[in-house]
Design a protein around this motif. Structure first.
Motif, PDB file in Angstrom:
ATOM      1  N   GLN A   1     -10.408  87.343  -6.745  1.00 25.15           N
ATOM      2  CA  GLN A   1     -11.631  87.970  -7.240  1.00 25.15           C
ATOM      3  C   GLN A   1     -12.110  89.059  -6.291  1.00 25.15           C
ATOM      4  O   GLN A   1     -12.596  90.112  -6.714  1.00 25.15           O
TER       5      GLN A   1
ATOM      6  N   ASP B   1      -6.205  87.029 -15.476  1.00 21.93           N
ATOM      7  CA  ASP B   1      -6.257  86.447 -16.819  1.00 21.93           C
ATOM      8  C   ASP B   1      -5.179  85.396 -16.994  1.00 21.93           C
ATOM      9  O   ASP B   1      -5.414  84.351 -17.612  1.00 21.93           O
TER      10      ASP B   1
ATOM     11  N   ASN C   1      -6.383  82.378 -15.332  1.00 23.19           N
ATOM     12  CA  ASN C   1      -7.401  81.663 -16.101  1.00 23.19           C
ATOM     13  C   ASN C   1      -6.792  80.855 -17.220  1.00 23.19           C
ATOM     14  O   ASN C   1      -7.305  79.803 -17.606  1.00 23.19           O
ATOM     15  N   ARG C   2      -5.667  81.373 -17.759  1.00 24.11           N
ATOM     16  CA  ARG C   2      -5.061  80.649 -18.879  1.00 24.11           C
ATOM     17  C   ARG C   2      -4.381  79.373 -18.423  1.00 24.11           C
ATOM     18  O   ARG C   2      -4.136  78.486 -19.215  1.00 24.11           O
ATOM     19  N   ARG C   3      -4.032  79.343 -17.124  1.00 22.65           N
ATOM     20  CA  ARG C   3      -3.392  78.110 -16.649  1.00 22.65           C
ATOM     21  C   ARG C   3      -4.446  77.138 -16.185  1.00 22.65           C
ATOM     22  O   ARG C   3      -5.586  77.454 -16.038  1.00 22.65           O
ATOM     23  N   HIS C   4      -3.997  75.962 -15.891  1.00 22.69           N
ATOM     24  CA  HIS C   4      -4.904  74.939 -15.394  1.00 22.69           C
ATOM     25  C   HIS C   4      -5.397  75.365 -14.037  1.00 22.69           C
ATOM     26  O   HIS C   4      -4.628  75.667 -13.161  1.00 22.69           O
TER      27      HIS C   4
ATOM     28  N   ALA D   1      -6.563  73.849 -11.502  1.00 18.14           N
ATOM     29  CA  ALA D   1      -6.245  73.086 -10.290  1.00 18.14           C
ATOM     30  C   ALA D   1      -4.909  73.501  -9.699  1.00 18.14           C
ATOM     31  O   ALA D   1      -4.694  73.389  -8.502  1.00 18.14           O
ATOM     32  N   SER D   2      -4.016  73.987 -10.553  1.00 14.70           N
ATOM     33  CA  SER D   2      -2.698  74.288 -10.003  1.00 14.70           C
ATOM     34  C   SER D   2      -2.606  75.695  -9.442  1.00 14.70           C
ATOM     35  O   SER D   2      -1.591  76.102  -8.939  1.00 14.70           O
ATOM     36  N   TRP D   3      -3.672  76.482  -9.543  1.00 16.34           N
ATOM     37  CA  TRP D   3      -3.621  77.851  -9.021  1.00 16.34           C
ATOM     38  C   TRP D   3      -4.129  77.849  -7.589  1.00 16.34           C
ATOM     39  O   TRP D   3      -5.241  77.474  -7.322  1.00 16.34           O
TER      40      TRP D   3
ATOM     41  N   THR E   1       0.422  80.009  -5.060  1.00 18.91           N
ATOM     42  CA  THR E   1       0.846  80.563  -6.355  1.00 18.91           C
ATOM     43  C   THR E   1       0.737  82.075  -6.332  1.00 18.91           C
ATOM     44  O   THR E   1       1.584  82.782  -6.879  1.00 18.91           O
TER      45      THR E   1
ATOM     46  N   LYS F   1       3.639  83.433  -4.488  1.00 16.48           N
ATOM     47  CA  LYS F   1       4.867  83.307  -5.298  1.00 16.48           C
ATOM     48  C   LYS F   1       4.924  84.426  -6.328  1.00 16.48           C
ATOM     49  O   LYS F   1       5.961  85.071  -6.530  1.00 16.48           O
TER      50      LYS F   1
END
Lengths: 230, 615
Positions: free
Chosen positions: B10, B97, B100-103, B105-107, B111, B114
């Motif tokens: 952000q 975006d 945001n579309r993914r869960h 907690a896993s971001w 990530t 990667k």
């Protein structure tokens, strides 16, 4: 996708419509902040490497070395507008949501649903007081309307009234016709405006006219209240 | 103590978003300029993205990093600084975006890293192939046999495409033919088969122009020879080739080699002795039969007097770099006796009146395919003058980048013998990417082995510019490249990194959308039209009539001319690569450490440093 081949993926659900709206609103706010920051950068402000403690936006510094946060100073707060203690709309929507959640039970009883509890207090109050007052007073809709105590609206009858008015003690909420509510809101708004103008007026003639306006507003409010109570 | 701050996506988006809002309004020929007022009262009017961003006060480390990337990109292509920021912002938003579309907690920061490495790998491995196989062939279809013809040639179309977005329309109409004329005269038109003139112009442009303020822009011209911004101190009319002496020190200084010891003893007749020494030197100069003395410093009065008496012209306080260029160009002879003197030949010399000032005008004989000319740029005020100079320099940088890329591409495709060579080149390029921080295509000029093959391939080019057109080096301005790349990323090939492809495909269209923000529907129409035309051409149909391509203008360029402006594909390719590398740098930042001492400023006193350093 190689990126996220965890089991959590299988539990993922697409965001609900409400969440999408929140995300969209947040994005628009961020865009507004960026635009304001861009304008200030062109005016010669310096973009600092620090963030605001309250909202996390990047701070700007003007030529007089004063720090400036665009979001806090210029935009409405993102979080505050959802806080029922500070915002009447948030409080009212919270109450409405709660009552909608328990509404099926009273309807099964056959009692006619009353007007939505937007009009709990009946009279529009200054925002930060009304919200708190109405939030505390959330009654179930099946209760019969009770007559509000006259103390419910002492503040509006003060002709020399200040804009800050205290919340009255809780009273029973009668349902109010929306037209009356709008009328009361409009008159109250004019009353507040007249009070402010009066504080700044320098000439005698203007002051006399403003005082007469305030008296007229108070009279109108009294009539509206009588109409509502009748 | 250092304060550490965790960096979020952000924060990157906020920073880049603010920069995007600054440059967005200046994009394209219809964009505005920014007027900067300094505290000294100086006014700068500019539309150049890199210039605008450099003038902002940016203390945020991410903003400074982005600015560094923009400046590095601008040094190579002189193009696309604003598009850089627009594309960067769109790409970062696309990444957010998809996060945001993914869960949620896993971001994590891991990530981010990667994804950053994925994008970089895509940039190095797949992007070249996509552009070479899916975009460049379309360009050669478009301008090849049966396609559009460019009126006036490729060079004016390229220059027009570059200039139109950077200066006002009136200025652009004057600058475009002027720059084409300048190039033609320097390359002596018949010899436009080599890149030597372009390379010469790119490296020496600061020495080959003269600024004249106070005259209308229409008075700009190209003059033969070198123009020096100083007037003759001693002047005498003469014709024909003459010998000139180039000197960098005052003649009355004892010309002693460095390292020799000198003993000074004052004698009564010291003045007389030094005068006689001077007379000897001057007599030696007369023996050389020089008619012109070009000095980069002020000469004493006695030298001027001697010159007047002996019919020698003297030019003082010249720019030493221009004198160096002159000597290098003419292979000036160094005098063995006195190492600070060089002797060269001039074809003519004269006085030139430009505006309110007099300049010295020297004729230089050509060297190979390059004939020295000077571009005289006129403008009513210093602001437009600076803009013209900047744009002119940029044009030659852009042309040089284009020529080198196309030649490199041709060399790679012609190089059937040495698969190992291209593999070598690939290894070099990969090692470049790992060792160099600056995001750039390996634009180190070809080394010895490659330059010889370049020379060989140059011999076979009939016309450099027609070759570039045939090789698919240019596309119409206004979004054609972005549309084609978008199409290729989404539809061509199902292998490789799909996530990076889709991210880039979504982001790439943000650039032409900003360009056409005032008429989005028109842009969509043009986009559809371009794709349908290309489908036709791909299937082998020729266009029913050879139009000048005005319907592909995307509505840009000077109205009514009907001529098509083009832009080089290599600049756009470089832009996408630079942006992907910048995204990689941004996403790989884990923490920002705030230190007390400002690291980027060079402090004057070292004692101040030691007081402030407080660990």
């Amino acid at each position: 996708m190689a990126l996220n081949a965890d089991e959590e993926d299988f539990e993922w659900e697409p965001p609900t419509e409400a969440e999408m709206k929140v995300i969209q609103a947040r994005r628009e706010r961020q865009d507004k902040i960026s635009k304001l920051m861009g304008d200030y950068l062109l005016k010669g402000y310096k973009m600092l490497g620090e963030c605001c403690e309250l909202c996390g936006t990047i701070l700007l510094q003007d030529k007089q070395k004063k720090n400036y946060c665009v979001a806090c100073q210029e935009l409405d707060s993102d979080v505050d507008k959802d806080n029922p203690a500070l915002n009447a709309q948030a409080a009212l929507s919270q109450v409405r949501e709660r009552q909608l959640a328990i509404q099926p039970h009273p309807q099964a009883n056959g009692a006619p649903p009353t007007e939505p509890p937007l009009s709990i207090t009946g009279l529009p109050r200054p925002e930060h007081c009304e919200g708190a007052a109405s939030g505390l007073r959330a009654p179930p809709p099946s209760q019969p309307p009770t007559v509000p105590t006259p103390s419910g609206s002492p503040a509006f009858l003060l002709p020399t009234g200040t804009t800050l008015q205290t919340a009255s003690p809780p009273a029973g909420p009668p349902p109010t016709h929306p037209a009356l509510m709008h009328a009361e809101e409009a008159v109250l708004h004019k009353l507040r405006w007249a009070t402010q103008e009066l504080q700044q007026a320098v000439s005698v003639e203007t002051s006399i006219q403003l005082c007469s306006l305030i008296r007229t507003c108070a009279d109108s409010l009294r009539s509206l209240r009588e109409l509502r109570l009748s | 103590m250092c304060e550490a701050e965790a960096v979020s996506l952000q924060a990157c988006i906020s920073v880049v978003g603010a920069l995007e809002c600054v440059v967005r309004r200046c994009v394209g020929p219809d964009g505005g300029s920014v007027l900067f007022t300094k505290d000294t009262g100086e006014i700068v009017i500019t539309r150049h993205g890199q210039r605008i961003l450099t003038m902002l006060h940016l203390d945020h480390p991410m903003a400074r990093m982005v600015l560094e990337c923009v400046c590095a990109h601008d040094r190579i292509t002189a193009d696309g600084s604003k598009s850089f920021i627009l594309l960067l912002a769109a790409l970062l938003r696309g990444i957010r975006d998809s996060a945001n579309r993914r869960h949620n907690a896993s971001w994590s920061p891991a990530t981010n890293r990667k994804l950053a490495n994925q994008l970089l790998a895509f940039c190095w491995k797949e992007l070249d192939d996509i552009i070479a196989h899916d975009v460049v062939p379309y360009a050669s279809f478009l301008f090849g046999f049966g396609g559009y013809r460019l009126e006036g040639g490729v060079l004016p179309a390229l220059v027009e495409g570059y200039v139109a977005g950077r200066v006002a329309t009136g200025q652009a109409e004057i600058l475009t033919p002027l720059l084409c004329e300048f190039y033609k005269k320097v390359s002596h038109e018949q010899d436009s088969t080599t890149v030597e003139p372009i390379t010469f112009l790119h490296s020496n442009f600061p020495l080959l122009y003269a600024k004249v303020s106070g005259l209308p822009a229409g008075c700009s011209q190209v003059v033969k020879g070198l123009v020096l911004a100083c007037d003759w101190s001693v002047w005498r009319e003469a014709e024909g080739p003459v010998k000139a002496l180039v000197i960098c020190e005052s003649l009355d200084k004892p010309l002693v080699a460095i390292g020799d010891s000198m003993s000074i003893c004052f004698q009564q007749d010291w003045l007389l002795r030094s005068e006689s020494a001077m007379k000897q030197r001057l007599a030696r100069l007369l023996c050389l039969q020089v008619s012109v003395v070009l000095s980069s410093v002020k000469q004493p009065e006695c030298v001027l007097e001697w010159a007047r008496l002996n019919g020698v012209c003297v030019l003082e306080c010249c720019d030493s770099e221009q004198l160096d260029l002159l000597c290098e160009f003419n292979a000036a002879e160094m005098l063995s006796v006195q190492p600070m003197l060089r002797v060269t030949t001039l074809t003519f010399y004269s006085r030139l009146q430009l505006g309110g000032c007099r300049y010295a005008h020297l004729g230089v004989s050509p060297n190979g395919s390059v004939h020295i000319h000077t571009l005289v740029l006129c403008a009513p005020a210093s602001g437009p003058l600076e803009q013209s100079v900047c744009v002119s320099q940029g044009v030659f940088t852009m042309l040089q980048h284009l020529c080198l890329s196309v030649l490199r591409m041709r060399e790679q495709s012609n190089d059937t013998v040495s698969l190992s060579d291209s593999h070598q080149y690939q290894i070099e390029r990969d090692s470049d990417s790992l060792t160099h921080d600056q995001p750039h295509m390996s634009t180190t000029l070809p080394d010895q082995s490659q330059s010889s093959s370049l020379d060989q391939s140059q011999g076979s080019i009939k016309d450099l510019w027609a070759g570039i057109l045939k090789a698919g080096g240019v596309l119409p301005v206004g979004g054609a490249f972005e549309v084609l790349l978008h199409h290729s990323l989404l539809h061509c090939g199902n292998h490789g990194d799909l996530e990076s492809r889709s991210l880039l495909a979504k982001a790439i269209l943000s650039v032409p959308r900003s360009l056409h923000s005032h008429r989005p529907r028109y842009f969509l129409q043009q986009q559809a039209q371009l794709m349908s035309k290309l489908q036709l051409l791909k299937q082998g149909h020729t266009l029913s009539e050879l139009r000048s391509g005005s319907d592909l203008r995307f509505g840009l360029g000077p109205a009514g001319t009907g001529s098509l402006s083009v832009e080089p594909i290599c600049s756009k390719h470089q832009l996408v690569m630079s942006v992907l590398q910048c995204v990689n740098r941004l996403l790989c930042v884990g923490t920002i450490l705030h230190t007390r001492t400002p690291l980027y400023r060079t402090l004057t006193a070292s004692t101040e440093d030691s007081e402030e350093e407080d660990v």
